[in-house]
Design an enzyme around this catalytic site. Structure first.
Site, PDB file in Angstrom:
ATOM      1  N   ARG A 122      96.944   8.044  74.650  1.00 43.10           N
ATOM      2  CA  ARG A 122      96.829   6.563  74.184  1.00 43.10           C
ATOM      3  C   ARG A 122      98.261   6.184  73.261  1.00 43.10           C
ATOM      4  O   ARG A 122      99.693   5.768  73.814  1.00 43.10           O
ATOM      5  CB  ARG A 122      96.298   5.656  73.824  1.00 43.10           C
ATOM      6  CG  ARG A 122      96.500   3.985  73.960  1.00 43.10           C
ATOM      7  CD  ARG A 122      95.388   3.553  73.085  1.00 43.10           C
ATOM      8  NE  ARG A 122      94.485   2.781  74.197  1.00 43.10           N
ATOM      9  CZ  ARG A 122      94.898   1.701  75.027  1.00 43.10           C
ATOM     10  NH1 ARG A 122      96.024   0.640  75.159  1.00 43.10           N
ATOM     11  NH2 ARG A 122      93.889   0.731  75.525  1.00 43.10           N
ATOM     12  N   GLU A 145      82.136   3.648  68.561  1.00 41.32           N
ATOM     13  CA  GLU A 145      82.270   3.869  70.033  1.00 41.32           C
ATOM     14  C   GLU A 145      81.430   4.662  69.807  1.00 41.32           C
ATOM     15  O   GLU A 145      81.241   4.466  71.196  1.00 41.32           O
ATOM     16  CB  GLU A 145      84.102   3.634  70.148  1.00 41.32           C
ATOM     17  CG  GLU A 145      83.986   3.973  72.296  1.00 41.32           C
ATOM     18  CD  GLU A 145      85.984   4.145  72.565  1.00 41.32           C
ATOM     19  OE1 GLU A 145      86.212   3.109  71.391  1.00 41.32           O
ATOM     20  OE2 GLU A 145      85.844   4.273  73.496  1.00 41.32           O
ATOM     21  N   GLU A 192      92.590  -5.558  69.481  1.00 45.74           N
ATOM     22  CA  GLU A 192      93.422  -4.413  69.080  1.00 45.74           C
ATOM     23  C   GLU A 192      95.588  -4.858  68.059  1.00 45.74           C
ATOM     24  O   GLU A 192      95.900  -4.512  67.476  1.00 45.74           O
ATOM     25  CB  GLU A 192      93.516  -3.100  69.578  1.00 45.74           C
ATOM     26  CG  GLU A 192      92.520  -2.813  69.878  1.00 45.74           C
ATOM     27  CD  GLU A 192      92.232  -1.544  71.030  1.00 45.74           C
ATOM     28  OE1 GLU A 192      92.478  -2.035  71.901  1.00 45.74           O
ATOM     29  OE2 GLU A 192      92.228  -0.626  70.382  1.00 45.74           O
TER      30      GLU A 192
HETATM   31  N1  MTE Z   1      86.866  -7.757  64.695  1.00 47.90           N
HETATM   32  C1  MTE Z   1      85.603  -7.858  64.058  1.00 47.90           C
HETATM   33  N2  MTE Z   1      85.985  -8.650  63.558  1.00 47.90           N
HETATM   34  N3  MTE Z   1      84.809  -6.376  64.120  1.00 47.90           N
HETATM   35  C2  MTE Z   1      85.095  -5.645  64.641  1.00 47.90           C
HETATM   36  O1  MTE Z   1      84.510  -4.474  64.907  1.00 47.90           O
HETATM   37  N4  MTE Z   1      86.903  -4.817  66.299  1.00 47.90           N
HETATM   38  C3  MTE Z   1      88.168  -4.204  66.965  1.00 47.90           C
HETATM   39  C4  MTE Z   1      88.222  -6.000  67.348  1.00 47.90           C
HETATM   40  N5  MTE Z   1      88.578  -6.547  66.522  1.00 47.90           N
HETATM   41  C5  MTE Z   1      86.437  -5.269  65.666  1.00 47.90           C
HETATM   42  C6  MTE Z   1      87.396  -6.667  65.357  1.00 47.90           C
HETATM   43  C7  MTE Z   1      88.635  -3.120  67.588  1.00 47.90           C
HETATM   44  S1  MTE Z   1      88.850  -1.712  67.115  1.00 47.90           S
HETATM   45  C8  MTE Z   1      88.155  -3.861  69.382  1.00 47.90           C
HETATM   46  S2  MTE Z   1      88.959  -2.582  70.640  1.00 47.90           S
HETATM   47  C9  MTE Z   1      88.150  -5.292  69.615  1.00 47.90           C
HETATM   48  O2  MTE Z   1      87.823  -6.029  68.666  1.00 47.90           O
HETATM   49  C10 MTE Z   1      87.206  -5.028  70.254  1.00 47.90           C
HETATM   50  O3  MTE Z   1      86.371  -6.260  70.809  1.00 47.90           O
HETATM   51  P1  MTE Z   1      86.649  -6.983  72.439  1.00 47.90           P
HETATM   52  O4  MTE Z   1      86.847  -5.521  73.466  1.00 47.90           O
HETATM   53  O5  MTE Z   1      85.792  -8.057  72.701  1.00 47.90           O
HETATM   54  O6  MTE Z   1      88.279  -7.767  71.564  1.00 47.90           O
HETATM   55  N1  HPA Z   2      90.606   2.821  74.035  1.00 49.99           N
HETATM   56  C1  HPA Z   2      89.314   2.362  73.875  1.00 49.99           C
HETATM   57  N2  HPA Z   2      88.201   2.896  74.368  1.00 49.99           N
HETATM   58  C2  HPA Z   2      88.320   3.692  75.331  1.00 49.99           C
HETATM   59  C3  HPA Z   2      89.726   4.065  76.041  1.00 49.99           C
HETATM   60  C4  HPA Z   2      90.916   3.574  75.330  1.00 49.99           C
HETATM   61  O1  HPA Z   2      91.764   2.855  75.740  1.00 49.99           O
HETATM   62  N3  HPA Z   2      90.186   5.359  76.705  1.00 49.99           N
HETATM   63  C5  HPA Z   2      88.512   5.502  76.549  1.00 49.99           C
HETATM   64  N4  HPA Z   2      88.083   4.719  75.760  1.00 49.99           N
HETATM   65 MO1  MOS Z   3      88.374   0.169  69.658  1.00 52.31          MO
HETATM   66  S1  MOS Z   3      89.253   0.932  68.991  1.00 52.31           S
HETATM   67  O1  MOS Z   3      89.117   0.347  70.986  1.00 52.31           O
HETATM   68  O2  MOS Z   3      86.862   0.097  69.467  1.00 52.31           O
END
Ligand code: MTE
Ligand code: HPA
Ligand code: MOS
Length: 767
Positions: free
Chosen positions: A304, A226, A707
């Site tokens: 958070r 990120e 998450e």
């Molecule tokens: N799943 C896989 N396979 N690989 C990843 O890197 N990242 C996680 C989750 N699931 C991740 C994952 C994290 S930290 C987040 S915030 C969300 O996927 C981000 O994707 P989304 O917003 O589409 O759910």
């Molecule tokens: N989650 C993930 N990334 C972020 C957030 C959060 O709540 N706020 C700012 N960056």
């Molecule tokens: Mo997920 S820790 O918000 O990339």
């Protein structure tokens, strides 16, 4: 699963940055990083390195044409060190050579001398010395001070949780291609293309339109890309623009582990007050976050933690304070849950300790205090659509908790050296970026004249299946065959000003934007269809599985015929749309607001068996009821839940990140850092989704899943504590994660061994 990348992955055909065809004249980049956790650079001389075979240049901070700054929330992080270094692994110089081997060979020839200064690694010490990255923050509800005296029981304690290595399969990397007039195109393994674009523009003194960032897919990220993908993309871009040649920078696994930040370790103090009935009356907590040497996303992650400090419970009086402590470790960063798990772990620990003191089961106290509809969170929001009790009760009945408990108790009575533990873990996780501005998504949709559809959004695919879900959205809105739709790479040229794909909002934000763009095109299609059918009212046109219906009646007109007609009538077959989550806001002055569009809820029941002689254990079962709503892709969501749970278990049990007193990472290899493998996955892993409910903030009522399931893993930790307690009811268990088998053994025997050996006892284990 058709139309996902799965087939490419299984054939090894999915391309990642390091797999891209190498352009002619490609230079390979390698980073020289600081060997000291804290110090002053007294000499940095690349003279000899530049003369090495194949080396084109060695770049340092002096070569940066614009601002040497990559900090996102606080401007405290240079791309390349200037004068001082603040952590081991901090980039100091970049070597560019014809081959990677040549670049590496030149590394030791750079003359870097550092005058070392004392390193700070402990967050409490950092706080004591005033080394805070941002001022502390406090969330308050009710009045804790006035409530303590009304409590029948007050329990205090300290809780520690460790760091966690992301260990995405694809290491950090980037390929930068110089364009005309000093522009640059960057292919980056990042969750945050726009952030990378912005930083590179500032670094090189360019306008954002001179920098394109493109992402096809990531081989995993988990939050680790990120913010921390930016440096490598920026270094590659710097090299490309200065040398006017393509530059590739891909970290080796070990470099990735040594150069990049992890989940934040926390140390926290709590105080919890209850009545004899087990009701929580007051909760006070101080969180010390080990942020490392630069802010990165730490202040947002800490926020958070505060949002999730009361977990899935209603607590009428709360005072939670959080300190963002600057140390000389790697700058720690986002990791699935984004500080939420660290906060929730502490309240679960507090409830466990309170249960022991009250002689009740933790489950009883958990259930008694579970959030209900209309309850107030410490940040002022009320729980709406609260399914915490439904999930809890459903888990209890679906997985026959009574019977399980009986079985576990019988096992513990009939076994001496093995004990079972059982724990509930309810999860309540706020969905939305806590920084309200980031809650926007964009999409660009083209319908080509042959009826095929191209969708670009701001979402980055990292294995979580967002592209598959976006495809599903477009196919559903148009009601066409999924094979007509293609979801494109993520490019700052096609969708601008994007938010990171993070906070589990990828589908909510970009899926909504996709829906809006497709609907805009659909309206135009309906207009043309009515005309083609010789009818009056476009509102009566409907497309169902590729066929055009008018006023509920089947017509002969099909999608594939309609689209060329739309084109020949010179009607626009493309649309761009933007979605912004309505209604969310937060006031940092009062620490109150509506930061989340909704919360994700669920409950896990975790069962473990502990070998009380060896300290080893097995996770027998994690059984979950999770309120998901109607899923856009049930297979994807199940995969997200299972993966998240296992990753959560890893954080709390096996994965131990260790640093020396001097800030040196001692677990920077895969032989010293253990992540769960198939043998460490629960024997039984069952996830039941509740599919009911409406969610106006999700596409087609779906809910975020990325998450929340991670935090079910916390239940395994407390199940293990339960098993330890079943073996040695009297001992005081330190709440320190990860609870590795070594730590279990030391908890069981550490003191006793020393004590009994001193008395000459032959059988110190006492069994
Ligand atoms: N799943 C896989 N396979 N690989 C990843 O890197 N990242 C996680 C989750 N699931 C991740 C994952 C994290 S930290 C987040 S915030 C969300 O996927 C981000 O994707 P989304 O917003 O589409 O759910
Ligand atoms: N989650 C993930 N990334 C972020 C957030 C959060 O709540 N706020 C700012 N960056
Ligand atoms: Mo997920 S820790 O918000 O990339």
């Amino acid at each position: 699963m058709k139309y996902s990348d799965l087939d490419l992955h299984t054939r090894g055909q999915a391309r990642f940055v390091d797999d891209l065809p190498e352009p002619e004249g490609l230079l390979h980049a390698v980073v020289l990083s600081s060997p000291a956790a804290h110090g002053r650079i007294i000499r940095l001389d690349a003279g000899k390195a530049v003369e090495t075979d194949g080396v084109h240049a060695v770049l340092t901070a002096d070569d940066i044409p614009g601002a040497n700054e990559i900090g996102t929330l606080v401007a405290d992080e240079p791309l390349l060190a200037e004068e001082t270094v603040h952590f081991i692994g901090q980039p100091v110089a970049l070597i560019l050579a014809d081959s990677e081997r040549q670049a590496r060979a030149a590394l030791p020839r750079i003359d870097l001398e550092i005058d070392e200064l004392p390193a700070l690694v402990d967050p409490r010490e950092a706080k004591a010395r005033g080394e805070l990255i941002v001022p502390p923050r406090t969330f308050c509800l009710g009045d804790v001070e006035a409530t303590w005296k009304e409590c029948d029981l007050v329990v205090e304690g300290t809780v520690d949780s460790g760091a966690q290595e992301h260990l995405y399969l694809e290491t950090q990397g980037s390929l930068a291609l110089p364009g005309e007039r000093g522009t640059v195109r960057v292919i980056s393994s990042t969750q945050r293309p726009t952030g990378v674009q912005r930083v590179i523009a500032r670094l090189l003194g360019l306008a954002m339109h001179q920098v394109e960032v493109e992402v096809t897919r990531l081989g995993g990220a988990f939050g680790g890309k990120e913010d921390q993908a930016t440096a490598w993309a920026a270094l590659a871009a710097l090299g490309a623009v200065i040398r006017k040649a393509p530059v590739k920078l891909v970290l080796h696994r070990q470099e990735d582990m040594i150069f990049t930040g992890k989940r934040h370790p926390y140390t926290s103090d709590f105080r919890i007050g209850l009545n004899y009935g087990g009701r929580i009356l007051a909760y006070e907590v101080d969180f010390y976050q080990n942020a490392g040497a630069a802010a990165d996303l730490s202040p947002a992650i800490l926020e958070r933690t505060l949002f999730h400090c009361t977990g899935s419970y209603f607590v009428p009086n709360v005072k939670a304070t959080a300190y963002c402590c600057r140390t000389n470790l790697l700058p720690n960063t986002a990791f699935r849950g984004f500080g939420g798990p660290q906060g929730m772990f502490v309240i679960e620990a507090a409830l466990f300790k309170a249960a022991v003191a009250l002689g009740m089961s933790p489950a009883e106290i958990q259930e008694k205090n579970l959030l209900e509809e209309g309850d107030t969170f410490p940040y002022g929001m009320t729980a709406r659509g609260c399914s915490a009790p439904v999930c809890w009760q459903e888990a209890k009945s679906r997985y026959d908790y009574k019977e399980t408990l009986k079985r576990v108790e019988e096992f513990n009575t009939s076994h001496v050296l093995e004990k079972k533990g059982l724990a509930f873990m309810p999860v309540c996780f706020g969905i939305s970026f806590t920084n309200a501005v980031l809650n926007q998504g964009g999409a660009l949709v083209h319908v080509y004249s042959d009826g095929s559809v191209s969708v670009s959004t701001g979402a980055v695919e990292m294995g979580q299946g967002v592209k598959y879900k976006i495809l599903e959205v477009a196919a559903r809105v148009f009601s066409i065959d999924r094979k007509r739709v293609k979801v494109e790479s993520t490019s700052t040229l096609r969708v601008a000003n994007t938010s990171p794909t993070a906070a589990s909002t990828g589908t909510d934000l970009n899926g909504k934007a996709t829906e809006l763009a497709c609907r805009a095109i659909l309206e135009r299609l309906k207009g043309v269809a009515a005309g083609e059918l010789g009818e009056e009212d476009p509102a009566k046109v409907e497309i169902l599985e590729e066929r055009i219906f008018y006023d509920g009646e089947k017509t002969k007109l099909m999608w594939e015929h309609l689209i060329p007609r739309v084109y020949s009538r010179r009607v626009n077959l493309s649309a761009q749309a933007h979605y912004a989550t309505p209604g969310i806001h937060f006031d940092k002055a009062t620490e109150k607001g509506e930061p989340f569009s909704y919360h994700a809820y669920g409950t896990a029941i975790c069962e473990v068996t502990l070998d009380c002689l060896r300290g080893t254990y097995e996770v027998d079962a994690v059984r979950v009821v999770h309120d998901l709503g109607p899923s856009l892709a049930p297979d994807v969501d199940l995969g997200q839940a299972e993966g998240g749970i296992v990753q959560g278990i890893g954080w709390l049990t096996l994965e131990e990140v260790l640093y020396s007193d001097q800030g040196r990472l001692l677990t920077g290899t895969l032989s010293t850092y253990k992540v769960p493998d198939i043998y460490h996955t629960p024997r039984e892993l069952e996830v039941h989704f509740l599919e009911r409910g409406e969610n106006p903030f999700g596409v087609f009522n779906s809910k975020a899943i990325g998450e929340p399931p991670f935090m079910y893993g916390i239940g395994v930790f407390f199940a293990l504590l339960g098993a330890i307690k079943a073996f040695r009811p009297g001992i005081d268990v330190p709440i320190t994660a990860p609870l590795t088998p070594e730590r279990v053994l030391m908890t069981l025997y550490g003191n006793r061994l020393a004590e009994l050996k001193g008395l000459g006892v032959e059988n110190p284990t006492g069994v």
